[in-house]
Design a protein around this motif. Structure first.
Motif, PDB file in Angstrom:
ATOM      1  N   LEU A  22       0.485  -0.866   0.600  1.00 49.37           N
ATOM      2  CA  LEU A  22       0.199  -0.403  -0.454  1.00 49.37           C
ATOM      3  C   LEU A  22       0.732   1.166  -0.547  1.00 49.37           C
ATOM      4  O   LEU A  22       1.450   1.734   1.450  1.00 49.37           O
ATOM      5  N   PHE A  23       0.669   1.520  -1.127  1.00 44.44           N
ATOM      6  CA  PHE A  23       1.864   3.240  -0.988  1.00 44.44           C
ATOM      7  C   PHE A  23       0.334   4.124  -0.615  1.00 44.44           C
ATOM      8  O   PHE A  23      -0.815   4.657  -0.111  1.00 44.44           O
ATOM      9  N   GLU A  24       1.355   4.834   0.373  1.00 43.27           N
ATOM     10  CA  GLU A  24       0.860   5.690   1.999  1.00 43.27           C
ATOM     11  C   GLU A  24       0.497   5.402   2.703  1.00 43.27           C
ATOM     12  O   GLU A  24      -0.196   5.983   3.283  1.00 43.27           O
ATOM     13  N   LEU A  81       9.607  16.473   0.598  1.00 41.01           N
ATOM     14  CA  LEU A  81      10.757  15.688   2.087  1.00 41.01           C
ATOM     15  C   LEU A  81       9.369  14.313   2.209  1.00 41.01           C
ATOM     16  O   LEU A  81       9.923  13.654   2.994  1.00 41.01           O
ATOM     17  N   GLU A  82       8.107  14.204   1.550  1.00 40.15           N
ATOM     18  CA  GLU A  82       7.944  12.739   1.897  1.00 40.15           C
ATOM     19  C   GLU A  82       8.211  11.830   1.538  1.00 40.15           C
ATOM     20  O   GLU A  82       9.630  11.398   0.604  1.00 40.15           O
ATOM     21  N   PRO A  83       8.467  11.367   2.943  1.00 42.91           N
ATOM     22  CA  PRO A  83       9.649  10.249   2.686  1.00 42.91           C
ATOM     23  C   PRO A  83       9.814   9.006   1.543  1.00 42.91           C
ATOM     24  O   PRO A  83      10.883   7.870   1.718  1.00 42.91           O
ATOM     25  N   ASP A  84       9.025   8.675   0.604  1.00 41.86           N
ATOM     26  CA  ASP A  84       9.217   7.728  -0.272  1.00 41.86           C
ATOM     27  C   ASP A  84      10.178   8.922  -1.356  1.00 41.86           C
ATOM     28  O   ASP A  84      11.101   8.288  -2.295  1.00 41.86           O
ATOM     29  N   HIS A  85      10.035   9.629  -1.015  1.00 44.75           N
ATOM     30  CA  HIS A  85      11.794  10.384  -1.800  1.00 44.75           C
ATOM     31  C   HIS A  85      13.054  10.817  -1.203  1.00 44.75           C
ATOM     32  O   HIS A  85      14.033  11.609  -1.536  1.00 44.75           O
ATOM     33  N   CYS A 164       9.871  15.297  -9.804  1.00 49.85           N
ATOM     34  CA  CYS A 164       9.278  14.558  -8.668  1.00 49.85           C
ATOM     35  C   CYS A 164       7.681  14.302  -8.473  1.00 49.85           C
ATOM     36  O   CYS A 164       8.069  13.429  -9.891  1.00 49.85           O
ATOM     37  N   ASP A 165       7.355  14.907  -8.263  1.00 45.70           N
ATOM     38  CA  ASP A 165       5.887  13.907  -8.269  1.00 45.70           C
ATOM     39  C   ASP A 165       5.381  14.226  -9.098  1.00 45.70           C
ATOM     40  O   ASP A 165       4.578  13.475  -9.776  1.00 45.70           O
ATOM     41  N   ALA A 166       5.125  15.273  -9.807  1.00 51.43           N
ATOM     42  CA  ALA A 166       4.421  15.684 -10.836  1.00 51.43           C
ATOM     43  C   ALA A 166       5.188  15.115 -11.850  1.00 51.43           C
ATOM     44  O   ALA A 166       6.211  15.133 -11.759  1.00 51.43           O
ATOM     45  N   ARG A 194      -3.934   7.384 -12.074  1.00 58.02           N
ATOM     46  CA  ARG A 194      -4.248   6.371 -11.152  1.00 58.02           C
ATOM     47  C   ARG A 194      -3.632   7.058  -9.989  1.00 58.02           C
ATOM     48  O   ARG A 194      -4.065   7.468  -8.653  1.00 58.02           O
ATOM     49  N   TYR A 195      -2.756   7.312  -9.992  1.00 56.09           N
ATOM     50  CA  TYR A 195      -1.265   8.803  -9.167  1.00 56.09           C
ATOM     51  C   TYR A 195      -1.662  10.111  -8.894  1.00 56.09           C
ATOM     52  O   TYR A 195      -1.600  10.478  -7.743  1.00 56.09           O
ATOM     53  N   TYR A 196      -2.405  10.082  -9.957  1.00 58.17           N
ATOM     54  CA  TYR A 196      -2.515  11.433 -10.320  1.00 58.17           C
ATOM     55  C   TYR A 196      -3.917  11.993  -9.354  1.00 58.17           C
ATOM     56  O   TYR A 196      -3.987  12.596  -7.959  1.00 58.17           O
ATOM     57  N   SER A 225      10.467  11.412 -10.432  1.00 58.30           N
ATOM     58  CA  SER A 225      10.365  10.633  -8.822  1.00 58.30           C
ATOM     59  C   SER A 225      10.019   9.484  -8.937  1.00 58.30           C
ATOM     60  O   SER A 225      10.065   8.166  -8.465  1.00 58.30           O
ATOM     61  N   HIS A 226       8.542   9.626  -9.897  1.00 60.81           N
ATOM     62  CA  HIS A 226       8.564   7.652  -9.841  1.00 60.81           C
ATOM     63  C   HIS A 226       8.300   7.082 -11.404  1.00 60.81           C
ATOM     64  O   HIS A 226       7.242   8.533 -12.308  1.00 60.81           O
ATOM     65  N   GLY A 227       8.241   6.263 -11.978  1.00 58.24           N
ATOM     66  CA  GLY A 227       7.613   6.250 -13.426  1.00 58.24           C
ATOM     67  C   GLY A 227       8.761   6.417 -14.364  1.00 58.24           C
ATOM     68  O   GLY A 227      10.088   6.657 -14.055  1.00 58.24           O
TER      69      GLY A 227
HETATM   70 FE1  FEO Z   1       4.795  13.203  -2.177  1.00 57.28          FE
HETATM   71 FE2  FEO Z   1       6.032  10.204  -3.934  1.00 57.28          FE
HETATM   72  O1  FEO Z   1       5.961  11.426  -2.999  1.00 57.28           O
END
Ligand code: FEO
Length: 399
Positions: A22-24, A81-85, A164-166, A194-196, A225-227
């Motif tokens: 589970l992400f987040e 700063l979200e810990p996934d990054h 990053c997330d964007a 789905r991420y958006y 930072s993803h994908g």
């Molecule tokens: Fe807002 Fe990929 O963390």
């Protein structure tokens, strides 16, 4: 995965996550996985842009170590700063105590609160540029995409935007890390949407502001930072994000999401009739069973489609309970400006429709019609449902 040079002197040093369910702690990624993309920029000075979740730390560190000595790292750029990054900072900060952390002013507080680091943290300002030699890093504050401290970093020489997330999405990398290497862009588009909707959609106005701010930049590659990294067609993913952000106000496309639950099959029988009516209208309909589908997968459809149909029986004078968390998440994520229809069976008194109306009232959903019926859906009631589906489809097609 081994590091990949994405431009001369610039390396992907990310980590693929195939083990987090589970992400987040919320959103299923057990089948799709996710990547935490980190980048190393090597010039006279050395910078790492964004880190990774505290997972596969050995793999992350060995990628860095193959490229540079930890004691030679000059900067650690924390766009978010979200810990996934940022999770790896706990370890990297100890291995590279000489490195200066570059971040926004709000992020400085988070570096302290999440990691206890107060020394060697430099706040960068909007548009500030830091030279690494031939290459330089320029910073753009993009608050609420996804947290208030978030910024993006642009490498001026190679024209790479580290966003990053964007412009990111779920879906671990499957060998291909660039858009032009990928044979299944549809998968990444679906998982980016789905991420958006799961992560960023609530802040859609800020996404549009960020895209406006970046519009004067010449961008050769978007490196989120993803994908995937988008080097062949970087505008594609930016356009997707712009379009999805605009749906917050427009309500989306001329199509319908039908979400239903059922206890003994009566509401499900009506679902078939209503869906049949929608199909007869020629409007595209996506059907989800709330008993079997996690809200993470339903929310994107609710976000994209202008028409929403909810089918739910009355349960203890209220709404069928499994519909409630979905509507609650839709409220939290700001799924607004829709046209809506309700149907459902009840045993001795209604109540499902009443609770549904109460739940959707803050969302500016225009309730076009509804149909509550007692007990079983007899043929004449099913005919009503089919006609209702047809007329609702017509309303959506004529928008
Ligand atoms: Fe807002 Fe990929 O963390």
């Amino acid at each position: 995965m081994p590091f990949v040079e994405i431009k001369p002197g610039i390396y992907w040093i990310g980590v693929n996550d195939h083990t987090t369910d589970l992400f987040e702690g919320l959103w299923p990624i057990d089948e799709e996985g996710v990547s935490y993309n980190s980048y190393l920029v090597k010039d006279q000075k050395i910078a790492i842009v964004d880190l990774a979740k505290s997972l596969k730390v050995d793999e992350f560190l060995s990628q860095v170590e193959e490229l540079v000595d930890f004691s030679h790292i000059d900067y650690i750029v924390l766009n978010h700063l979200e810990p996934d990054h940022s999770g790896v900072l706990n370890v990297l900060g100890k291995l590279s105590p000489q490195a200066t952390i570059l971040c926004s002013s709000l992020a400085r507080e988070m570096v302290s609160s999440f990691y206890g680091i107060r020394e060697r943290v430099k706040v960068v300002e909007e548009g500030e540029e830091i030279s690494l030699g031939e290459k330089s890093l320029k910073f753009f504050l993009t608050p609420m995409v996804h947290w208030p401290e978030t910024m993006m970093t642009y490498e001026v020489d190679s024209r790479i935007l580290f966003s990053c997330d964007a412009f990111g999405g779920y879906g671990a990398l499957r060998g291909a890390i660039f858009d032009d290497e990928c044979s299944d862009l549809d998968f990444y588009k679906k998982e980016s949407l789905r991420y958006y909707v799961n992560i960023v959609a609530k802040f859609s106005p800020m996404v549009l502001k960020a895209i406006d701010k970046l519009s004067s930049l010449s961008i050769d590659s978007v490196a989120p930072s993803h994908g995937l990294i988008w080097r062949e067609n970087p505008s594609l993913v930016i356009d997707w994000y712009r379009q999805w952000a605009e749906y917050a106000e427009s309500g989306g496309e001329k199509a319908i999401t039908l979400v239903y639950g059922s206890m003994y099959g009566h509401t499900e029988a009506m679902m078939d009739a209503v869906a049949r009516g929608v199909a007869e209208s020629g409007v595209r309909v996506e059907v989800f069973d709330v008993r079997r589908t996690n809200p993470s997968y339903i929310l994107p459809s609710l976000w994209v489609n202008k028409g929403i149909i909810v089918g739910a029986p009355t349960y203890e004078a209220g709404l069928f309970p499994l519909v409630v968390p979905l509507l609650d998440l839709a409220t939290r994520k700001g799924v607004k400006n829709k046209k809506a229809l309700f149907f459902g069976s009840y045993g001795w008194s209604g109540g499902g429709r009443r609770e549904w109306e109460k739940m959707v009232s803050p969302l500016n959903w225009e309730i076009v019609d509804s149909l509550e019926f007692k007990g079983r859906a007899y043929p004449e009631v099913l005919a009503q449902g089919r006609a209702l589906g047809r007329s609702f489809g017509k309303v959506i097609s004529e928008l």
